[in-house]
Design a protein around this motif. Structure first.
Motif, PDB file in Angstrom:
ATOM      1  N   SER A 178      26.261  37.947  37.517  1.00 35.39           N
ATOM      2  CA  SER A 178      25.141  38.285  36.633  1.00 35.39           C
ATOM      3  C   SER A 178      23.836  37.856  37.296  1.00 35.39           C
ATOM      4  O   SER A 178      23.793  36.858  38.015  1.00 35.39           O
ATOM      5  CB  SER A 178      25.300  37.598  35.275  1.00 35.39           C
ATOM      6  OG  SER A 178      25.347  36.181  35.428  1.00 35.39           O
ATOM      7  N   PHE A 179      22.780  38.616  37.033  1.00 39.83           N
ATOM      8  CA  PHE A 179      21.479  38.369  37.652  1.00 39.83           C
ATOM      9  C   PHE A 179      20.448  38.103  36.563  1.00 39.83           C
ATOM     10  O   PHE A 179      20.364  38.851  35.581  1.00 39.83           O
ATOM     11  CB  PHE A 179      21.039  39.572  38.496  1.00 39.83           C
ATOM     12  CG  PHE A 179      21.917  39.848  39.682  1.00 39.83           C
ATOM     13  CD1 PHE A 179      21.575  39.369  40.944  1.00 39.83           C
ATOM     14  CD2 PHE A 179      23.089  40.576  39.540  1.00 39.83           C
ATOM     15  CE1 PHE A 179      22.384  39.620  42.034  1.00 39.83           C
ATOM     16  CE2 PHE A 179      23.903  40.828  40.628  1.00 39.83           C
ATOM     17  CZ  PHE A 179      23.554  40.351  41.874  1.00 39.83           C
ATOM     18  N   SER A 180      19.671  37.045  36.764  1.00 33.90           N
ATOM     19  CA  SER A 180      18.586  36.752  35.828  1.00 33.90           C
ATOM     20  C   SER A 180      17.324  37.480  36.266  1.00 33.90           C
ATOM     21  O   SER A 180      17.235  37.999  37.380  1.00 33.90           O
ATOM     22  CB  SER A 180      18.336  35.240  35.778  1.00 33.90           C
ATOM     23  OG  SER A 180      17.803  34.786  37.023  1.00 33.90           O
ATOM     24  N   LYS A 181      16.328  37.520  35.392  1.00 35.66           N
ATOM     25  CA  LYS A 181      15.073  38.173  35.731  1.00 35.66           C
ATOM     26  C   LYS A 181      14.358  37.464  36.870  1.00 35.66           C
ATOM     27  O   LYS A 181      13.563  38.070  37.579  1.00 35.66           O
ATOM     28  CB  LYS A 181      14.177  38.218  34.491  1.00 35.66           C
ATOM     29  CG  LYS A 181      14.712  39.117  33.376  1.00 35.66           C
ATOM     30  CD  LYS A 181      13.754  39.169  32.201  1.00 35.66           C
ATOM     31  CE  LYS A 181      14.278  40.105  31.108  1.00 35.66           C
ATOM     32  NZ  LYS A 181      13.354  40.165  29.946  1.00 35.66           N
ATOM     33  N   GLY A 182      14.644  36.181  37.037  1.00 31.57           N
ATOM     34  CA  GLY A 182      14.032  35.420  38.119  1.00 31.57           C
ATOM     35  C   GLY A 182      14.722  35.614  39.461  1.00 31.57           C
ATOM     36  O   GLY A 182      14.301  35.045  40.465  1.00 31.57           O
ATOM     37  N   GLY A 183      15.808  36.394  39.470  1.00 29.81           N
ATOM     38  CA  GLY A 183      16.515  36.671  40.715  1.00 29.81           C
ATOM     39  C   GLY A 183      17.679  35.741  40.983  1.00 29.81           C
ATOM     40  O   GLY A 183      18.301  35.825  42.051  1.00 29.81           O
ATOM     41  N   ASP A 184      18.010  34.856  40.044  1.00 31.00           N
ATOM     42  CA  ASP A 184      19.135  33.948  40.216  1.00 31.00           C
ATOM     43  C   ASP A 184      20.449  34.694  39.979  1.00 31.00           C
ATOM     44  O   ASP A 184      20.564  35.524  39.071  1.00 31.00           O
ATOM     45  CB  ASP A 184      19.037  32.768  39.245  1.00 31.00           C
ATOM     46  CG  ASP A 184      17.818  31.898  39.517  1.00 31.00           C
ATOM     47  OD1 ASP A 184      17.426  31.801  40.695  1.00 31.00           O
ATOM     48  OD2 ASP A 184      17.249  31.349  38.551  1.00 31.00           O
ATOM     49  N   VAL A 185      21.434  34.375  40.807  1.00 38.11           N
ATOM     50  CA  VAL A 185      22.756  34.996  40.693  1.00 38.11           C
ATOM     51  C   VAL A 185      23.736  33.970  40.144  1.00 38.11           C
ATOM     52  O   VAL A 185      23.777  32.829  40.611  1.00 38.11           O
ATOM     53  CB  VAL A 185      23.250  35.510  42.065  1.00 38.11           C
ATOM     54  CG1 VAL A 185      24.584  36.231  41.914  1.00 38.11           C
ATOM     55  CG2 VAL A 185      22.217  36.427  42.706  1.00 38.11           C
ATOM     56  N   THR A 186      24.539  34.380  39.169  1.00 40.55           N
ATOM     57  CA  THR A 186      25.506  33.477  38.549  1.00 40.55           C
ATOM     58  C   THR A 186      26.917  34.037  38.709  1.00 40.55           C
ATOM     59  O   THR A 186      27.171  35.199  38.363  1.00 40.55           O
ATOM     60  CB  THR A 186      25.204  33.285  37.052  1.00 40.55           C
ATOM     61  OG1 THR A 186      23.867  32.791  36.894  1.00 40.55           O
ATOM     62  CG2 THR A 186      26.183  32.300  36.430  1.00 40.55           C
ATOM     63  N   PHE A 187      27.797  33.212  39.260  1.00 37.08           N
ATOM     64  CA  PHE A 187      29.210  33.557  39.385  1.00 37.08           C
ATOM     65  C   PHE A 187      30.031  32.640  38.483  1.00 37.08           C
ATOM     66  O   PHE A 187      29.614  31.512  38.178  1.00 37.08           O
ATOM     67  CB  PHE A 187      29.702  33.387  40.821  1.00 37.08           C
ATOM     68  CG  PHE A 187      29.182  34.409  41.798  1.00 37.08           C
ATOM     69  CD1 PHE A 187      29.840  35.612  41.986  1.00 37.08           C
ATOM     70  CD2 PHE A 187      28.030  34.166  42.528  1.00 37.08           C
ATOM     71  CE1 PHE A 187      29.370  36.547  42.886  1.00 37.08           C
ATOM     72  CE2 PHE A 187      27.545  35.098  43.430  1.00 37.08           C
ATOM     73  CZ  PHE A 187      28.216  36.299  43.613  1.00 37.08           C
ATOM     74  N   ILE A 188      31.206  33.106  38.081  1.00 35.92           N
ATOM     75  CA  ILE A 188      32.167  32.260  37.371  1.00 35.92           C
ATOM     76  C   ILE A 188      33.050  31.600  38.426  1.00 35.92           C
ATOM     77  O   ILE A 188      33.803  32.287  39.130  1.00 35.92           O
ATOM     78  CB  ILE A 188      33.013  33.088  36.390  1.00 35.92           C
ATOM     79  CG1 ILE A 188      32.111  33.765  35.365  1.00 35.92           C
ATOM     80  CG2 ILE A 188      34.050  32.202  35.693  1.00 35.92           C
ATOM     81  CD1 ILE A 188      32.857  34.704  34.420  1.00 35.92           C
ATOM     82  N   LEU A 189      32.940  30.293  38.564  1.00 37.05           N
ATOM     83  CA  LEU A 189      33.591  29.586  39.666  1.00 37.05           C
ATOM     84  C   LEU A 189      35.098  29.777  39.677  1.00 37.05           C
ATOM     85  O   LEU A 189      35.704  29.920  40.746  1.00 37.05           O
ATOM     86  CB  LEU A 189      33.251  28.089  39.592  1.00 37.05           C
ATOM     87  CG  LEU A 189      33.779  27.215  40.744  1.00 37.05           C
ATOM     88  CD1 LEU A 189      33.199  27.676  42.075  1.00 37.05           C
ATOM     89  CD2 LEU A 189      33.448  25.742  40.489  1.00 37.05           C
ATOM     90  N   SER A 190      35.719  29.816  38.514  1.00 40.71           N
ATOM     91  CA  SER A 190      37.180  29.914  38.459  1.00 40.71           C
ATOM     92  C   SER A 190      37.701  31.212  39.072  1.00 40.71           C
ATOM     93  O   SER A 190      38.852  31.285  39.508  1.00 40.71           O
ATOM     94  CB  SER A 190      37.658  29.811  37.007  1.00 40.71           C
ATOM     95  OG  SER A 190      37.131  30.875  36.229  1.00 40.71           O
ATOM     96  N   ARG A 191      36.863  32.230  39.155  1.00 36.14           N
ATOM     97  CA  ARG A 191      37.300  33.512  39.697  1.00 36.14           C
ATOM     98  C   ARG A 191      37.464  33.469  41.218  1.00 36.14           C
ATOM     99  O   ARG A 191      38.081  34.355  41.793  1.00 36.14           O
ATOM    100  CB  ARG A 191      36.313  34.621  39.316  1.00 36.14           C
ATOM    101  CG  ARG A 191      36.277  34.918  37.822  1.00 36.14           C
ATOM    102  CD  ARG A 191      35.433  36.131  37.514  1.00 36.14           C
ATOM    103  NE  ARG A 191      35.571  36.548  36.123  1.00 36.14           N
ATOM    104  CZ  ARG A 191      35.121  37.692  35.635  1.00 36.14           C
ATOM    105  NH1 ARG A 191      34.492  38.546  36.438  1.00 36.14           N
ATOM    106  NH2 ARG A 191      35.291  38.002  34.365  1.00 36.14           N
ATOM    107  N   PHE A 192      36.906  32.469  41.859  1.00 32.59           N
ATOM    108  CA  PHE A 192      37.023  32.363  43.311  1.00 32.59           C
ATOM    109  C   PHE A 192      38.378  31.820  43.746  1.00 32.59           C
ATOM    110  O   PHE A 192      38.759  31.953  44.901  1.00 32.59           O
ATOM    111  CB  PHE A 192      35.931  31.440  43.868  1.00 32.59           C
ATOM    112  CG  PHE A 192      34.566  32.063  43.905  1.00 32.59           C
ATOM    113  CD1 PHE A 192      34.147  32.772  45.020  1.00 32.59           C
ATOM    114  CD2 PHE A 192      33.711  31.955  42.827  1.00 32.59           C
ATOM    115  CE1 PHE A 192      32.890  33.350  45.057  1.00 32.59           C
ATOM    116  CE2 PHE A 192      32.452  32.521  42.851  1.00 32.59           C
ATOM    117  CZ  PHE A 192      32.041  33.227  43.968  1.00 32.59           C
ATOM    118  N   GLY A 193      39.088  31.177  42.833  1.00 36.67           N
ATOM    119  CA  GLY A 193      40.336  30.511  43.189  1.00 36.67           C
ATOM    120  C   GLY A 193      41.555  31.383  42.967  1.00 36.67           C
ATOM    121  O   GLY A 193      41.536  32.603  43.181  1.00 36.67           O
ATOM    122  N   SER A 194      42.639  30.747  42.523  1.00 34.75           N
ATOM    123  CA  SER A 194      43.909  31.457  42.354  1.00 34.75           C
ATOM    124  C   SER A 194      43.817  32.555  41.302  1.00 34.75           C
ATOM    125  O   SER A 194      44.561  33.540  41.364  1.00 34.75           O
ATOM    126  CB  SER A 194      45.010  30.462  41.974  1.00 34.75           C
ATOM    127  OG  SER A 194      44.664  29.761  40.783  1.00 34.75           O
TER     128      SER A 194
END
Length: 232
Positions: free
Chosen positions: A113-129
């Motif tokens: 997800s992207f904020s209006k300020g340009g920050d990107v947010t990932f769900i950390l648990s999705r990177f793992g198993s």
């Protein structure tokens, strides 16, 4: 009876399984997971040590080490599958950029997800198993496209252009195609491909969590050891 079973396993079943195991596509998945296993071991060790906090509250919190070791398992696999596949297909000059492309596509398909300020947010648990199936699918897709494109070149074999420059230009088109497809799925069609994969494989997850599935999961390692013994 036992002799018939052993004869069937060694003379009929084992050769067929061995043929599948030696297939570069299956072998690439296996090699990728095996290469990333030390991250799992580190994460597991940290988890065990973290349990000691219940007895010794003064022990530092090592959970972040687990987040960035075992918690990055899917991310690493998404890189290694294209890397190993291009190597096995004799396109070693493309293996690094193929692995990097697999990593980029995997992150794109995690539906950030992207904020209006340009920050990107990932769900950390999705990177793992939890993202393992997504990592395998994206890795195989990148492998297929890059392997297909590696059979062709924009330049003649006797060109005076340096090989590394030829490699750059030859990889531009397949990488563009891969990333456009990821862009369409995630940002144009607004499809959370991670959730799609989870929904597709949820029956498999339910089976594994059942009693027969648990018995099967225990039997598979034993069967693998037996198979390795038969294969010599």
């Amino acid at each position: 009876m036992m002799n018939k079973i052993m004869t069937f396993m060694s003379e009929t079943f084992a050769p067929k399984v061995n043929k599948v195991v030696k297939n570069p596509w299956f072998a690439s998945i296996q090699d990728a997971i095996m290469a990333a296993l030390p991250l799992v071991f580190v994460g597991s060790l940290v988890t065990v040590v973290s349990l000691l906090n219940n007895i010794f509250p003064g022990i530092p919190d090592f959970s972040k080490i687990s987040d960035f070791s075992f918690g990055m398992f899917g991310l690493i696999v998404s890189f290694l599958i294209p890397y190993y596949l291009l190597e096995k297909k004799k396109h070693a000059e493309q293996k690094l950029i193929s692995g990097a492309t697999g990593l980029v596509l995997f992150m794109m398909m995690l539906f950030p997800s992207f904020s209006k300020g340009g920050d990107v947010t990932f769900i950390l648990s999705r990177f793992g198993s939890a993202g393992m199936f997504l990592a395998i699918i994206t890795g195989l897709f990148v492998s297929f496209v890059m392997n297909f494109a590696s059979k062709y070149s924009l330049f003649d074999e006797d060109t005076a252009i340096p090989d590394f420059v030829v490699g750059w230009f030859n990889s531009l088109i397949p990488i563009t195609v891969i990333l456009i497809i990821g862009w369409l799925i995630t940002f144009q069609f607004n499809i959370d491909f991670f959730d799609v994969i989870i929904a597709v494989f949820s029956p498999l997850s339910a089976i594994v969590q059942s009693y027969p599935g648990f018995v099967l999961s225990v039997f598979i390692p034993v069967f693998s050891i037996l198979l390795e013994f038969l294969l010599g």
